[in-house]
Design an enzyme around this catalytic site. Structure first.
Site, short mmCIF file in Angstrom:
data_model
loop_
_atom_site.label_atom_id
_atom_site.label_comp_id
_atom_site.label_asym_id
_atom_site.label_seq_id
_atom_site.Cartn_x
_atom_site.Cartn_y
_atom_site.Cartn_z
N GLU A 101 -9.97 -0.66 11.85
CA GLU A 101 -10.63 -1.78 10.42
C GLU A 101 -10.29 -3.15 11.04
OE1 GLU A 101 -8.41 -1.34 7.01
OE2 GLU A 101 -6.67 -1.73 7.99
N ARG A 152 -26.15 12.58 17.79
CA ARG A 152 -25.69 11.47 17.35
C ARG A 152 -24.66 10.95 18.00
NH1 ARG A 152 -26.85 13.07 11.14
NH2 ARG A 152 -29.08 12.55 11.07
N ARG A 172 -4.57 -2.80 10.34
CA ARG A 172 -5.12 -4.20 10.12
C ARG A 172 -4.96 -5.00 11.34
NH1 ARG A 172 -5.59 -7.87 6.17
NH2 ARG A 172 -5.69 -6.11 4.61
N GLN A 214 -6.90 8.44 4.27
CA GLN A 214 -5.73 8.23 5.30
C GLN A 214 -4.32 8.21 4.42
OE1 GLN A 214 -7.25 5.90 8.95
NE2 GLN A 214 -8.30 5.38 7.11
N ILE A 256 1.35 3.07 6.86
CA ILE A 256 0.78 4.23 7.58
C ILE A 256 0.33 3.39 8.88
CG2 ILE A 256 -0.07 5.71 5.94
CD1 ILE A 256 -2.83 4.46 6.45
N ASP A 257 0.35 2.05 9.14
CA ASP A 257 -0.34 1.44 10.24
C ASP A 257 0.83 1.39 11.28
OD1 ASP A 257 -2.56 0.83 8.71
OD2 ASP A 257 -1.99 -1.55 8.48
N GLY A 259 0.70 -1.21 -0.04
CA GLY A 259 0.10 -0.09 0.09
C GLY A 259 0.79 1.17 0.07
N HIS A 290 -8.95 5.14 2.33
CA HIS A 290 -7.91 5.50 1.50
C HIS A 290 -7.31 6.98 1.84
CE1 HIS A 290 -8.49 1.64 0.33
NE2 HIS A 290 -7.19 1.18 -0.09
#
Ligand code: F6P
Length: 344
Positions: free
Chosen positions: A222, A162, A171, A274, A126-127, A10, A272
């Site tokens: 996610e 809300r 991930r 991000q 990015i993770d 990615g 994406h």
């Protein structure tokens, strides 16, 4: 030396900064020549590349994405893949390869280095989940983008009384959720390292409504597991490294929250966004420091090693060590989340 670069997996803001610095120092200090293979390992197999010169890298350190494009190609799974890589590198008289990528890309770099190819790695995701490095470039940009989005969700959630669930990337590790959730003042921060306790989530939200704040912001990574529905995947397709495409936990969680609390709930998936746009100043700087170190590693013949950030220093470790496990949040960070939550 004649050096090749490639970007795999990615994309990530800061990749161009790494390329820029490695090429600039390589040409100016060492007299190197550079090419960039296109589309990650796919470009090596297909012998597709562009020359990298001082002219065509000028100013790229400011830009997001990767000028070399990217793919998720697993050379180890392709019959004859390693032989093909060796052949293409020989054909192009390549003395060394610098591979920019995450765990999957680096598993290929290691495999090639173990098979006699002069290769070094630069950690990218990015993770922020690569072991042995304090931070990967791209993470800071992703956190900034997610934090800004969360800031915006506060005002609209407040106006409509809300709950809004914001799904962010991550991930196997919840670094983005943790950092953007805390920076963005989320009332609930959920990370994949811990299973979601829906009753606790609902209690935290009820606390807001019982104490004069008639809205709530939930940030969820996610990769989180919701026992009621499991891990939510957006598509059954898996990539060549066997990863399913994660997406949808935010929506699943939002409908469960609404069902259990009766609070009107919406979800937003930042996806994406991000990974897009210009890198922050921090990532431009970190990327360039990684690039400078990578070209030094090449000239020191540190094959099979990867650049890492240790405190304030950029140094290197073996790729084997870097990809052995994912760097995940631990108790220190869970405590930050816990200590800032409402007491319910
Ligand atoms: O780079 C890691 C990552 O950002 C993960 O958080 C996410 O699951 C994945 O990439 C998405 O990748 P793709 O671009 O293939 O959809």
């Amino acid at each position: 030396m004649r050096v090749a670069l490639l970007t795999g997996g990615g994309d990530c803001p800061g990749l161009n900064a790494v390329i820029y610095a490695a090429v600039r120092k390589g040409i100016q200090t060492y007299g190197d020549e550079f090419i960039g293979f296109l589309n990650g390992w796919r470009g090596v197999l297909d012998n597709q590349f562009i020359p990298l010169t001082l002219e065509n890298i000028d100013g790229i350190q400011l830009r997001g994405g990767t000028i070399l494009h990217s793919s998720r190609t697993n050379v180890k799974k392709i019959p004859g893949g390693i032989e093909k890589v060796q052949e293409v590198l020989k054909q192009n008289k390549i003395d060394a390869l610098i591979a920019l990528g995450g765990n999957d890309t680096q598993s290929v770099t290691l495999y090639l280095a173990d098979n006699g190819i002069n290769a070094v790695g630069v950690p990218k995701t990015i993770d922020n989940d690569i072991s042995g490095t304090d931070q990967t470039f791209g993470f800071d940009t992703a956190v900034m983008i997610a934090t800004e989005a969360i800031d915006r969700l506060h005002t609209t959630a407040d106006s409509h009384n809300r709950v809004i669930v914001c799904e962010v990337m991550g991930r196997d590790a919840g670094w983005i959720a943790y950092a953007s959730g805390i920076a963005g003042g989320a009332h609930v921060v959920l990370v994949p390292e811990q299973e979601i306790d829906i009753d606790h989530v609902c209690a935290l939200l009820k606390y807001n409504y019982d104490h004069g704040k008639h809205y709530g912001i939930v940030v969820v990574a996610e990769g989180c597991h919701l026992p009621e529905v499991g891990q939510v995947i957006g598509s059954k397709e898996v990539d060549s490294f066997g990863h399913a495409r994660l997406s949808g936990i935010g929506e699943a969680l939002a409908s469960l929250i609404e069902k259990k609390t009766g609070f009107e709930t919406r979800s937003v998936n930042l996806g994406h966004t991000q990974r897009g746009g210009v890198p922050t100043a921090y990532d431009r700087l970190l990327g360039q420091r990684y690039g400078l170190h990578a070209i030094d590693m090449v000239h020191e013949q540190k094959w099979g090693r990867i650049a890492v950030l240790h405190g304030l220093d950029v140094t290197d470790i073996t790729i084997k060590e870097a990809i052995a496990t994912n760097r995940r949040l631990d108790q220190r960070f869970f405590n930050v989340i816990k200590d800032l939550e409402a007491k319910v």
